[in-house]
Design an enzyme around this catalytic site. Structure first.
Site, PDB file in Angstrom:
ATOM      1  CE  LYS B 100      -1.660  -2.695   8.159  1.00  0.00           C
ATOM      2  NZ  LYS B 100      -2.623  -3.149   9.078  1.00  0.00           N
ATOM      3  CD  GLU B 122      -6.921  -8.811   6.449  1.00  0.00           C
ATOM      4  OE1 GLU B 122      -6.720 -10.050   6.850  1.00  0.00           O
ATOM      5  OE2 GLU B 122      -6.474  -7.786   7.203  1.00  0.00           O
ATOM      6  CB  SER B 389       1.918   3.952  10.550  1.00  0.00           C
ATOM      7  OG  SER B 389       1.179   4.548   9.423  1.00  0.00           O
TER       8      SER B 389
END
Lengths: 276, 407
Positions: B100, B122, B389
């Site tokens: 991210k 968000e 991830s």
């Protein structure tokens, strides 16, 4: 002739600015919606906007969002909304009804089917909040063939090219969003309205309704001096939310809208001079 | 196949100026949001060609994030399944523990270049919220993170982490109280405060330019992996496997490989308690085309078009829509999408932890679970590249709770 066009030409002749209340179908209860619509007309509404409940009302504030959630919890889907329109039409064949909602329930039904069913129920206009003119070309044919006007939002920030695009597709009236933000978020700045509306009129040859942020008679009157229609949503829905019975809802609508109507009628409408 | 080849040839033009990937994507938003999206679109196009901006982003990715992330040959797992070699792309080793941060570094720098002082985000699992709060702290910006109230409960550690970083976390009580509702709320904030606020959207969903922009910021994952494969293994992998919620880590890995048509691409969705029921979040496997959160894509809804509540053991996959580019990749056949259940993901979580000493995020555990399955079916001379991830520290409470352990 579409009821919206007929209504606006009548209003123009009478020198009267349209009052357009918004309520969410099925809120505060499914039984209340049709009586509430009739009460609104009796209290001076010229057109009515009926919200189609959706689970994810991204462009609406907490008041409307809550209304949608309550309506959905009571089973108000597309079928029920169309039944409410049919029921309203049994006693009122003149007041234009504009459905306002989001794209996904309409896509799920199929645009063609939806347009036919809405037209049969007596719907005159459709405002899909999350379908700007850029994405609306495909809808146009289906809606036109069923004589339903597509209503578009325009904002102070709408570029000329987008205004022109909307002008090609829009029917009935355009809905001018006067504030930045979601429905019910802030109060609008009436002073900045007149020049903006002039710009919109230069591009789109349709009546201009103003909404988002109008909550009391004085504001409505000020807007009525420069616009062709005044839309009131969140302030009304907020009051309806507290009603526990259909009778109470009917009284609330009447008591809220009547003074708004009166204030609008007392303000000097600009649209009359444009008629000449 | 001819049709697929044709579509792939046209790919350079995707998305088009309106953000469309074939019939998918676009900008299905209220007119009130349009100027904000147009301003963002223009800035993104401008700065992605600005050498100074790109140089600063590269510096941050190297020294702040810790890129490049390594490829790791999971020898123990490979032995265990006895099939293709399993290679992990270690996005879990990034600063803040997931892919991210690649995106928030990019969007954070873009926000600063655009003169915005306040960022909002968000978050589902909290990873994107943490990554946003992190970049806001680094760039000295105010940060507000919207998070579903249910996720706030599930991811208490990440909530505290965001607060430590100086962010305000707003628990969203509407709807299903998860990621989709947090996204609605962030959009509402943005449209109201657009003058000084930048919305750091965390996945490749939403209205244009987000799907393309977030893809571009995450494509570093695939570019690195492709170069590392060639350097370290002298060849490309046979298959790429990545989990898909909104789809940002998957598209980041897939995108630089799209023209390598000999490389299979498999996205793994959350099958929750099973695809036959309603308790999953697999919009590509079990959904249909509709409009949600500003784009046309596959989504999960009921017969009247209401968006359904979804379920996954992992908050980051618990989302009823998916990025429009994945919808396009599915329809043109370039990628395929499968489901992995809560139970399978949990098994993979334990397996990777015990076998390799790497604790994966529950999201990534979905990809691991399918990667193992696929490797077992393939010959030993093949390579399956799985995107790891994120790391699993944030999920310890969830896993403990499932196993009846209280701290």
């Amino acid at each position: 002739m579409n009821r919206i066009d007929r209504r606006f030409s009548e209003l123009k002749r009478a020198g009267r600015v349209a009052l357009v209340p918004y309520v969410t179908a099925g809120h505060p209860s499914p039984a209340a919606t049709v009586p509430v619509l009739h009460a609104a007309v009796k209290a001076g509404a010229d057109l009515v906007e009926l919200g189609m409940p959706f689970s994810d009302v991204m462009a609406d504030g907490p008041v409307i969002q809550n209304a949608h959630e309550r309506a959905l919890a009571q089973g108000t889907g597309l079928d029920q909304v169309l039944e409410m329109v049919s029921a309203f039409r049994r006693d009122d064949v003149d007041t234009p009804i504009i459905l306002m909602g989001y794209a996904n329930p309409i896509e799920r039904r199929g645009v063609g089917t939806f347009a036919r069913q809405a037209s049969e129920a007596g719907v005159d206009g459709l405002l899909i909040v999350d379908c700007p003119a850029d994405e609306a070309d495909d809808l146009q044919g289906q809606l036109r063939s069923h004589d339903i006007h597509q209503i578009f939002l325009v904002a102070p920030t709408t570029t000329d090219s987008r205004l022109n695009h909307a002008a090609r597709l829009a029917g009935g009236f355009v809905y001018y969003v006067s504030i930045k933000g979601v429905t019910g978020a802030a109060s609008l700045d009436v002073d900045s309205l007149a020049p903006m509306i002039k710009q919109v009129r230069a591009r789109i040859d349709l009546p201009v309704a103003v909404g988002f942020g109008i909550r009391e008679p004085a504001q409505a009157a000020a807007v009525a001096a420069v616009a062709d229609a005044v839309v009131i949503g969140s302030a009304l829905v907020d009051r309806l939310d507290r009603c526990e019975s259909v009778d109470e809802a009917v009284v609330v609508v009447r008591e809220f809208l009547a003074p708004v109507r009166q204030a609008m009628d007392n303000s000097a409408p600009v649209s009359v001079e444009e008629t000449a | 196949m001819v049709e697929q080849a044709l579509k792939l040839e046209q790919r350079e033009a995707l998305p088009d100026l309106g953000g469309h990937f074939g019939i998918f994507g676009g900008r299905f938003v209220s007119e009130t949001l349009m100027p904000a999206l147009e301003e963002l679109d223009a800035a993104w196009r401008r700065y992605m060609k600005d050498p100074d901006f790109l140089a600063e982003m590269d510096r941050d990715l190297a020294h702040f994030v810790g890129r490049p992330s390594p490829l790791y040959l999971a020898e123990n797992l490979t032995r265990q399944v006895g099939g293709a070699r399993i290679v992990l792309k270690r996005e879990d080793l990034n600063h803040t523990g997931a892919h991210k941060i690649n995106n928030t570094v990019g969007q954070g720098l873009l926000a600063r270049a655009m003169g915005k002082r306040r960022v909002i985000a968000e978050t589902g699992a909290g990873q994107h919220g943490v990554a946003s709060a992190t970049i806001a702290a680094r760039l000295g910006m105010e940060c507000v993170v919207y998070m579903g109230a249910e996720d706030v409960r599930r991811q208490a550690v990440n909530v505290y982490r965001m607060k430590l970083l100086g962010a305000q976390v707003v628990a969203v009580e509407s709807g299903s109280r998860t990621l989709k509702d947090a996204l609605n709320e962030a959009m509402r904030d943005w449209v109201t405060n657009v003058d000084d606020t930048f919305y750091i959207l965390g996945t490749v969903a939403g209205p244009h330019p987000y799907p393309a922009m977030v893809r571009d910021f995450n494509a570093i994952v695939g570019r690195e992996a492709r170069a590392q494969m060639l350097t370290e293994y002298g060849r490309l992998p046979d298959a790429l496997v990545a989990c898909v919620g909104g789809g940002s880590n998957a598209i980041g890995l897939f995108y630089p490989f799209i023209d390598d048509t000999e490389v299979a691409m498999i996205g793994v969705e959350a099958a929750g308690r099973g695809l036959s029921g309603q308790e999953h979040a697999a919009s590509l496997c079990a959904g249909r085309v509709g409009v949600l959160h500003g784009s046309r894509t596959y989504l999960l809804d009921d017969d009247s078009g209401q968006i359904r509540h979804t379920h996954s053991i992992s908050a980051g996959l618990d989302y009823p829509g998916v990025g429009p580019e994945h919808a396009w990749l599915k329809d043109c056949g370039r990628a395929r999408y499968v489901g992995v259940s809560d139970t399978e993901a949990l098994e993979a979580f334990h397996n990777l932890t015990r076998t390799e000493g790497i604790m994966p995020a529950l999201e990534s555990a979905h990809a691991i679970a399918y990667g193992l399955k696929l490797a077992a079916e393939l010959p030993q001379d093949q390579i399956v590249l799985v995107n790891l991830s994120g790391r699993g520290d944030k999920d310890i409470n969830t896993v403990a709770e499932l196993e009846g352990i209280e701290f």
